[in-house]
Design a protein around this motif. Sequence first.
Motif, PDB file in Angstrom:
ATOM      1  N   THR A   1       0.830  -1.204   0.000  1.00 52.95           N
ATOM      2  CA  THR A   1       0.000   0.000   0.000  1.00 52.95           C
ATOM      3  C   THR A   1       0.866   1.256   0.000  1.00 52.95           C
ATOM      4  O   THR A   1       0.543   2.254  -0.659  1.00 52.95           O
ATOM      5  CB  THR A   1      -0.933  -0.001   1.214  1.00 52.95           C
ATOM      6  N   VAL A   2       1.975   1.218   0.747  1.00 52.62           N
ATOM      7  CA  VAL A   2       2.925   2.336   0.719  1.00 52.62           C
ATOM      8  C   VAL A   2       3.406   2.570  -0.710  1.00 52.62           C
ATOM      9  O   VAL A   2       3.466   3.714  -1.192  1.00 52.62           O
ATOM     10  CB  VAL A   2       4.125   2.045   1.646  1.00 52.62           C
ATOM     11  N   PHE A   3       3.737   1.492  -1.396  1.00 50.93           N
ATOM     12  CA  PHE A   3       4.198   1.572  -2.786  1.00 50.93           C
ATOM     13  C   PHE A   3       3.154   2.255  -3.676  1.00 50.93           C
ATOM     14  O   PHE A   3       3.455   3.180  -4.444  1.00 50.93           O
ATOM     15  CB  PHE A   3       4.494   0.153  -3.270  1.00 50.93           C
ATOM     16  N   ILE A   4       1.902   1.819  -3.583  1.00 50.26           N
ATOM     17  CA  ILE A   4       0.843   2.363  -4.431  1.00 50.26           C
ATOM     18  C   ILE A   4       0.577   3.831  -4.097  1.00 50.26           C
ATOM     19  O   ILE A   4       0.444   4.679  -4.998  1.00 50.26           O
ATOM     20  CB  ILE A   4      -0.436   1.531  -4.281  1.00 50.26           C
ATOM     21  N   CYS A   5       0.513   4.134  -2.801  1.00 50.96           N
ATOM     22  CA  CYS A   5       0.233   5.513  -2.407  1.00 50.96           C
ATOM     23  C   CYS A   5       1.359   6.456  -2.822  1.00 50.96           C
ATOM     24  O   CYS A   5       1.112   7.607  -3.210  1.00 50.96           O
ATOM     25  CB  CYS A   5       0.010   5.590  -0.904  1.00 50.96           C
ATOM     26  N   ALA A   6       2.600   5.982  -2.751  1.00 49.47           N
ATOM     27  CA  ALA A   6       3.727   6.813  -3.189  1.00 49.47           C
ATOM     28  C   ALA A   6       3.646   7.089  -4.687  1.00 49.47           C
ATOM     29  O   ALA A   6       3.895   8.207  -5.144  1.00 49.47           O
ATOM     30  CB  ALA A   6       5.044   6.133  -2.849  1.00 49.47           C
ATOM     31  N   ALA A   7       3.307   6.060  -5.472  1.00 47.62           N
ATOM     32  CA  ALA A   7       3.155   6.255  -6.915  1.00 47.62           C
ATOM     33  C   ALA A   7       2.066   7.268  -7.208  1.00 47.62           C
ATOM     34  O   ALA A   7       2.235   8.173  -8.042  1.00 47.62           O
ATOM     35  CB  ALA A   7       2.852   4.913  -7.591  1.00 47.62           C
ATOM     36  N   CYS A   8       0.921   7.158  -6.517  1.00 45.02           N
ATOM     37  CA  CYS A   8      -0.173   8.103  -6.728  1.00 45.02           C
ATOM     38  C   CYS A   8       0.240   9.512  -6.324  1.00 45.02           C
ATOM     39  O   CYS A   8      -0.066  10.491  -7.016  1.00 45.02           O
ATOM     40  CB  CYS A   8      -1.400   7.666  -5.935  1.00 45.02           C
ATOM     41  N   GLY A   9       0.958   9.628  -5.208  1.00 47.63           N
ATOM     42  CA  GLY A   9       1.376  10.944  -4.761  1.00 47.63           C
ATOM     43  C   GLY A   9       2.272  11.650  -5.756  1.00 47.63           C
ATOM     44  O   GLY A   9       2.123  12.858  -6.003  1.00 47.63           O
ATOM     45  N   LEU A  10       3.206  10.919  -6.350  1.00 49.63           N
ATOM     46  CA  LEU A  10       4.086  11.551  -7.322  1.00 49.63           C
ATOM     47  C   LEU A  10       3.338  11.912  -8.604  1.00 49.63           C
ATOM     48  O   LEU A  10       3.630  12.926  -9.242  1.00 49.63           O
ATOM     49  CB  LEU A  10       5.277  10.646  -7.647  1.00 49.63           C
ATOM     50  N   VAL A  11       2.366  11.096  -8.987  1.00 48.66           N
ATOM     51  CA  VAL A  11       1.545  11.441 -10.151  1.00 48.66           C
ATOM     52  C   VAL A  11       0.813  12.756  -9.916  1.00 48.66           C
ATOM     53  O   VAL A  11       0.731  13.608 -10.812  1.00 48.66           O
ATOM     54  CB  VAL A  11       0.551  10.309 -10.475  1.00 48.66           C
ATOM     55  N   TYR A  12       0.275  12.950  -8.713  1.00 51.79           N
ATOM     56  CA  TYR A  12      -0.392  14.221  -8.421  1.00 51.79           C
ATOM     57  C   TYR A  12       0.575  15.393  -8.595  1.00 51.79           C
ATOM     58  O   TYR A  12       0.225  16.435  -9.165  1.00 51.79           O
ATOM     59  CB  TYR A  12      -0.925  14.232  -6.985  1.00 51.79           C
ATOM     60  N   GLU A  13       1.801  15.246  -8.104  1.00 56.73           N
ATOM     61  CA  GLU A  13       2.793  16.310  -8.241  1.00 56.73           C
ATOM     62  C   GLU A  13       3.086  16.611  -9.710  1.00 56.73           C
ATOM     63  O   GLU A  13       3.072  17.773 -10.149  1.00 56.73           O
ATOM     64  CB  GLU A  13       4.089  15.913  -7.534  1.00 56.73           C
ATOM     65  N   LEU A  14       3.374  15.562 -10.468  1.00 58.10           N
ATOM     66  CA  LEU A  14       3.740  15.749 -11.874  1.00 58.10           C
ATOM     67  C   LEU A  14       2.580  16.301 -12.681  1.00 58.10           C
ATOM     68  O   LEU A  14       2.772  17.104 -13.598  1.00 58.10           O
ATOM     69  CB  LEU A  14       4.215  14.422 -12.461  1.00 58.10           C
TER      70      LEU A  14
END
Length: 565
Positions: free
Chosen positions: A49-62
């Motif tokens: 879940t940490v992995f998925i949430c981190a990926a989503c968080g960076l997508v929001y930034e980009l």
Amino acid sequence: MPFVIDSPVPAAPSTAPSSAPGAPSLAEPERPARLPVPAGLGRFLVLGTVFICAACGLVYELELVALASYLMGDSVTQASVVLSVMVFAMGLGSLLAKRLRCRAAVGFGAVEAVLALVGGCSAMALYACFVWSGQSRTALVGFSLAIGVLIGAEVPLLMTLIQRVRRQDAGGAVADLFAADYVGALVGGLAFPFLLLPALGQLTGALVTGAVNAVAGGALVLWLFRRDLSARARWTLVVANVVVLALLAAAAALTPAFERAARRAVYGPDIRVAVRTGVQEIVLTGGGADGRPLSLFLDGRLRVSGRDELSYHEALVHPAMAGPHRRVLVLGGGDGLAAREVLRYGGVRSVTVVEIDAEVVRLARTDPGLTALNAHAYRDPRVRVVTADAFDWLRRADGGAGPYNSAGGPALSRTPGPYDVVVCDLPDPGITPSTKLYSQEFYGLVERALAPGGRLAVHAGTLSARPRAYWTVEATVRSVGLRTAPYTVGRDRTPDRSPGGAAAMPQDWGFVLAGRAPVRLGLPGHGPRPRSLTPGALRAGGREAARQREPGLPASTLTHPRYTP
């Protein structure tokens, strides 16, 4: 979640009793969680879940950086604003989340539901603010702050949850959490440009990311930690996640209609073509049976206006043709309009057009309005089209596969050409992606591609509105040993309908003519005569440019770009 460097680590277990039966206490986060799976599998699911949430968080930034760069220009500034605000907000979110550690499962579920909604809808909301209110900077900072706070709140809560699954030393827990976090950020960072953006676009891509975020966070809490939740908390989270997913799905379904309405608000009602390529957004308006002049927008900026493009392209091309012109190179100009003017000269034997976006060329070949404007230039057998970045293409030996050096890279000792005329029909130098195409390094490559006696014509922005940028272009061209003749040409002052373009367009176009030997402004003595440009107007444009000269400006380089808004 990426870029978090420090996070609160759970304190040692407390033996203090609760103040009341069933009431939460500071000791509660440290009690082993009652999991439906073995502790090892539970730990793996939390890290997943940490992995998925981190990926989503960076997508929001980009996604915020990309959309802000498109809407407001200057990608360096937009990236700096988004990243600095988000990193600050992530630290703030980590501090605020300390109060939720006593109810880590419920807190994490609530944070993920809100983050999925805010992050997923951020692109649509930012675009709406830009289109209908013109105030996108405030919205950009606001969404960066909100998303950063929510991302920052994830880490302390996940740290508490992972310790509840299985106790381990703090250093090992931090290492595992950050490893999953940063690997997830890598996947999110690569997925955004190579998968989400080309396949779904910015708006739908952000909404899908929000849905993934909600499902991952909700599944972890409602399944893995369900025994730690009260019935009320469980149903509250279920309803919240269902509402979030329903809102994201509704927004995704409405995205096409929303984009059409937004484009009509920005470009007017007569949009004929609107397409997002891997390079940019292309919009064509007018040029149809209703007789409206054609307009071509690239990433929201007006690049071609049927009202006055003839004046621009004649002023760019014809002075450079007053000399040898058997082989001509057009850098940019995928719309075919510069090639149209070049092909009016019977002495031209070949024209090479280097355009980065193949879709622009396809439209220039097939769109009725654009082909009528460029006089079907691409049907001429003398025209060769290369789809490539102009800078990279010039570095190659022959503009194609070319020889390679022993290290496997392009052989840089040879250049394409030689060309009698090089025409730089490129976006304005103030646009960050174009900065390298107005650099000393770029003009050095162009100079090597010029034949003896060859001429270079450069569109250098507008002299009246941005004189410093114009004279920086001229100084940069001179820095590679070329002699210059700057000039300006007035334009039709039709109001600009580009995004946010309530103000009138600049009054003029600025150009620089250059060669190894001194060059004089003039039109060819033989051949076609320009329809909108006279020798007198060209000489007057040269005198006007000389009157406004700003001496002593340094050249712009790749490592020190000097074109600022």
